[in-house]
Design an enzyme around this catalytic site. Structure first.
Site, PDB file in Angstrom:
ATOM      1  N   HIS B  56      41.045  50.137  26.475  1.00 55.58           N
ATOM      2  CA  HIS B  56      41.852  50.557  27.618  1.00 55.58           C
ATOM      3  C   HIS B  56      42.756  49.428  28.113  1.00 55.58           C
ATOM      4  O   HIS B  56      43.230  49.468  29.244  1.00 55.58           O
ATOM      5  CB  HIS B  56      40.960  50.991  28.775  1.00 55.58           C
ATOM      6  CG  HIS B  56      39.930  51.995  28.413  1.00 55.58           C
ATOM      7  ND1 HIS B  56      40.256  53.204  27.856  1.00 55.58           N
ATOM      8  CD2 HIS B  56      38.576  51.974  28.496  1.00 55.58           C
ATOM      9  CE1 HIS B  56      39.134  53.892  27.631  1.00 55.58           C
ATOM     10  NE2 HIS B  56      38.108  53.167  28.005  1.00 55.58           N
ATOM     11  N   HIS B 218      39.254  58.425  26.645  1.00 54.50           N
ATOM     12  CA  HIS B 218      38.429  58.038  25.502  1.00 54.50           C
ATOM     13  C   HIS B 218      38.738  58.846  24.269  1.00 54.50           C
ATOM     14  O   HIS B 218      37.914  59.013  23.391  1.00 54.50           O
ATOM     15  CB  HIS B 218      36.943  58.183  25.863  1.00 54.50           C
ATOM     16  CG  HIS B 218      36.527  57.294  26.978  1.00 54.50           C
ATOM     17  ND1 HIS B 218      36.531  57.709  28.287  1.00 54.50           N
ATOM     18  CD2 HIS B 218      36.146  55.998  26.986  1.00 54.50           C
ATOM     19  CE1 HIS B 218      36.144  56.692  29.061  1.00 54.50           C
ATOM     20  NE2 HIS B 218      35.910  55.652  28.304  1.00 54.50           N
TER      21      HIS B 218
END
Ligand SMILES: Nc1ncnc2c1ncn2[C@@H]1O[C@H](COP(=O)(O)OP(=O)(O)O)[C@@H](O)[C@H]1O
Ligand SMILES: Nc1ncnc2c1ncn2[C@@H]1O[C@H](COP(=O)(O)OP(=O)(O)O)[C@@H](O)[C@H]1O
Ligand SMILES: [Mg+2]
Ligand SMILES: [Mg+2]
Ligand SMILES: [Mg+2]
Ligand SMILES: [Mg+2]
Lengths: 208, 332, 332, 208
Positions: B56, B218
């Site tokens: 991320h 995700h």
């Protein structure tokens, strides 16, 4: 079950996870983030190393070490869940050799811990859907006089059946729940890996 | 899979090693995977620690530094960190004033950080947790794992970071973080799936004319699949989803984040921002601060999230306060 | 084509409108496509103006602001601006001290800015041009259009911008810009082609296991196609190409930019940076400053460029000087 | 050539460019950045608007306006090159009606300007490879007594031939030169568009 059998079980899980790594990853990719196979591979290979390196004084020590290693190596949802489950089971087996009844109680404690931590009920499409019927089957087999090998085989069969039964369910816990209805039609990866864990126990018990 | 990497297994440590080389002002422990400000705990200051799965970036490692996080613990790709990482991070930054943990609401993150908090509590360290759960694509009900933590994490970490930096007490830092989260809602759309190094191929197949709507960070599929439409139409639905969940009255002030998922060109993000700005203006909401760029990404995913945070009075000076991190920097 | 856009024809203006909305501190003329600092010419300061095709964001529009550019003129996607844009930009920022034009070495850019410079000269404005040509993938010979301007543009604009900001004279600002360019070399590799909105599909087909080596920033194919290899091997070839062209002695100091092309996750860029850092260390070159991120992009292309600039004594304080732009910000 | 014919020429180019936009883009994508079709479409559609809106007093005024519009609307390499070429041509045609010889001189001036600005020689794989033989052919046709229509047809034929001949060449100017040997085997987009420009002249002249 003795210490060597406990170790053989952990080695067996590791081998199964290694073999099924990709498939677990694909199952998780369909409803989650695709890391379940990699997570368990990392965890159980470390666990095997850890339990090989130690000089345990009880069956429980092997399982507790496995759990502790899983917690500190896996991360994600499955790390705390499997890790705490193994630790809870380990706590109940403080002897060099334990009876099938003890193992049954340990598996019950593991299930209890997974339920407590994750809050999942049967039918929520999680590892509980494999573990709960497995524990039931194990206890029932022992109740009716079965040995470890027999009880573990019954548990593994029930876990596989439970895992298969997650397919039509809509997930209500874990990542798959984000998908809502789209989670229907997929196996829950954690339920599938739980079946691997119990099949590994059955196989270790059959040989040991 | 097309990535700059050596092996899938070493991806994360190689990337962290490069991060460490590029940021000598931070201290990166490649063994335990903990990133801290090089100079250790700041006396008298509440610590701010976050972590979560990797992939991320710049979140969270790139937000370590003056005015924001004191430490971050990056887990494996898309896998929450283990409790050991979180405990090490907190121990490294705790100056005695306590530490706030910023945790995105995912089952794994919550459980691992809870285990860490328990251990730290046993050691006598004070820990408060701020849970980020801003993603309106997920219903916050007992039938789900609850809303996910996504783009609002940037706002929570910046504003709580500034609160800690100016010397606020533990409960105050946690409190403002929680208020920022409560005031924020996000929604994301993916144009493509992302590829994790270990999987080696995209997480889902998406035809050339379809998008995934309501995705997380995700690489999971979203709530539904839709035909690709114009940016104006897509963004309008995103803004509706956000404001249906938490309406803003005409006259309200907002901080808006248009966040790229890793594979989206900046020009598209600005284009999206333009649509958001027009839609909020129509509703009488004025955007008082904005951030457009890659903050909370999903590896190479093309897509974006929109976060709208109702700006409360004390948020703005904290947002504007100096920050000096690899991923966010102003005022110093 | 999967992009956040309304129509291919309005892509650029929609994106610019969003940029304008996000950056009220800048003045964006959507008609003439000129971006300036809102407060106009700064008395006593040399102006710094750049421009080029769009699709490279944050370059150049994102580098307008304190300590860097006074104005930018973005052309159509991958098309150099027209002379009218450049003349308008210069007129808007010229305070009487003259203006430096930073021009990347492409036939179109050079010709359009030359026409602009001629017109401005006729109006009595002083204009100096700094040509950026750092890309060693192209031989700088009479048999080519000469080396392209790529990653070094970031360094030239930052350092010349700081020179102008501290009050240096026209010739000094131009001179330091030229020295930065002369000290810099770059090389780029693409993992995927990019898609321009008007073409609607990738500029070239690239199999899953192949990369384009020696690409520019306009989606053109590179010098050659190669099999995808490990990051270590790819980066080693890139660094060799750079240092073969302009060797650095052991003991030299360098500023290094690892630049993403728009579709590359930050973690991969850091991974690449780690490889560069190790290779330079082997050669005894110390990296004294670095930048890792998306600076000079090619829409959604996955790939990266590496720029190595030998740091001369006066470069570092100018690099470190405050800058406050949408795309680069520190010290203020 | 009169003012109306000049306008018809510009309209004809615009129509051809509109028709061939995608192909020019693809040719440019193969060896450059893919924008050539879009660039010329933007330029010539503006040029048509501009010359329709004006009240020109000479043929040259139409061409100069076209050139100026191209310069201020196109950008890239082709904007200054085509723009300056039209302006150079326009400068030579300061009358309401001009003879084929004048047009020949204007085309020569345009070629000269393209050569001066871009520095390309014949064989460098640029628009010069189409324009140079076109101008030669035009002059030769006029020399041997041909009218505008005939000369323009000869020029268009020669430009098309010249454009085709760029295929085996290695580019030495413009973006395509970055590709080195990989530029071999592709047509030069600017040479192809130059052929369109001259074919449009031939067609306008044939009708006018
Ligand atoms: N709340 C929960 N209770 C029980 N099991 C859960 C819960 N949440 C997730 N799981 C199990 O964890 C599995 C996913 O594990 P894994 O992929 O390793 O972690 P993550 O979801 O964090 O990526 C699911 O398939 C499910 O069986
Ligand atoms: N130096 C030059 N001299 C003559 N023609 C050139 C030169 N450089 C480029 N060209 C022509 O310009 C064409 C490309 O135009 P275009 O694609 O519109 O501009 P750009 O290359 O800036 O994208 C080439 O195909 C070539 O014919
Ligand atoms: Mg998972
Ligand atoms: Mg995970
Ligand atoms: Mg171009
Ligand atoms: Mg072109």
């Amino acid at each position: 079950m003795d210490i060597e059998l406990a170790r053989a079980w952990v080695r067996g899980i590791d081998a199964a996870v290694e073999r099924e790594r990709e498939r677990l990853g694909e199952l998780d990719a369909a409803v989650g983030d695709g890391d379940h196979g990699e997570n368990l591979r990392r965890g159980f290979s470390s666990a095997v190393e850890a339990v090989e390196a130690m000089d345990p004084d009880s069956v429980g020590a092997v399982l507790t070490k496995t759990g502790t290693t899983l917690v500190s190596r896996v991360g994600g949802a499955s790390g705390p869940l499997y890790g705490s489950a193994f630790r809870a089971a380990g706590k109940r087996l403080a002897a060099e050799r334990v009876e099938p009844e003890d193992v049954g109680a340990a598996l019950s404690a593991a299930l209890e811990e997974v339920r407590r931590l994750g809050g999942a009920q049967t039918g929520d499409k999680t590892m509980v859907d494999a573990l709960a019927p497995a524990v039931d089957a194990f206890l029932k087999a022992v109740d009716s006089g079965g040995g470890l090998s027999e009880a573990a085989r019954a548990a593994a069969d029930a876990a596989e059946e439970g895992a298969r039964a997650t397919e039509p369910l809509q997930a209500r816990k874990g990542r798959a729940s984000y998908l809502g209805e789209r989670s229907i039609g997929h196996l829950d990866p954690g339920a599938v890996s739980t079946a691997l864990v119990l099949r590994a126990l059955a196989e270790a018990a059959a040989q040991g | 899979m097309k990535k700059f990497l050596n092996t899938a297994d070493t991806y994360l440590t190689d990337a962290l090693a490069g991060f460490a080389a590029a940021h000598p002002e931070l201290s990166v422990n490649l063994e335990s995977k903990v990133v801290t400000r090089a100079r250790g705990p700041v006396a008298g200051k509440v610590g701010l620690v976050s972590g979560g799965g990797s992939g991320h970036e710049p979140l969270h490692t790139g937000f370590v530094g003056e005015g924001m996080l004191d430490a971050a613990c990056p887990g494996e790709i898309f896998t929450s960190p283990v409790p050991d990482q979180a405990t090490e991070a907190v121990r490294a930054v705790d100056s005695g004033e306590g530490t706030v943990l910023v945790v995105k609401n995912y089952t794994g993150d919550v459980m691992n950080f809870e285990m860490a908090a328990e251990l730290l509590g046993e050691e006598g360290l004070q820990v408060e947790t701020v849970l980020v759960n801003d993603d309106v694509a997920v219903e916050d009900s007992t039938f789900t794992a609850g809303r996910r933590g996504t783009g609002a994490t940037l706002l929570v970490e910046k504003i709580a970071g500034a609160s800690a930096a100016r010397g606020d007490a533990l409960s105050e830092v946690a409190e403002v973080g929680r208020r920022v989260n409560a005031a924020s809602r996000s929604f994301a759309v993916a144009l493509t799936a992302c590829t994790t190094p270990s999987a080696g191929r995209p997480g889902f197949e998406l035809p050339e004319d379809e998008i995934e709507v309501g995705v997380g960070i995700h690489g999971e599929p979203g709530r539904r699949r839709e035909k690709l439409r114009s940016a104006g139409e897509i963004v309008s639905d995103m803004v509706d989803a956000i404001l249906d969940d938490r309406p803003l009255e005409s006259g309200a002030e907002a901080i808006v984040v248009v966040n790229g998922m890793g594979g989206t060109p900046l020009s598209e993000l600005y284009l999206v921002y333009g649509e958001v700005a027009a839609l909020l203006e129509e509703r009488g909401v004025s955007i008082v601060r904005s951030a457009v760029g890659d903050y909370v990404t999903s590896l190479d995913m093309a897509g974006c999230s929109i976060t709208v945070c109702e700006a409360q009075e004390d948020f703005l000076p904290l947002w504007d306060a100096p920050v000096n991190t690899p991923g966010l920097r102003w005022g110093v």
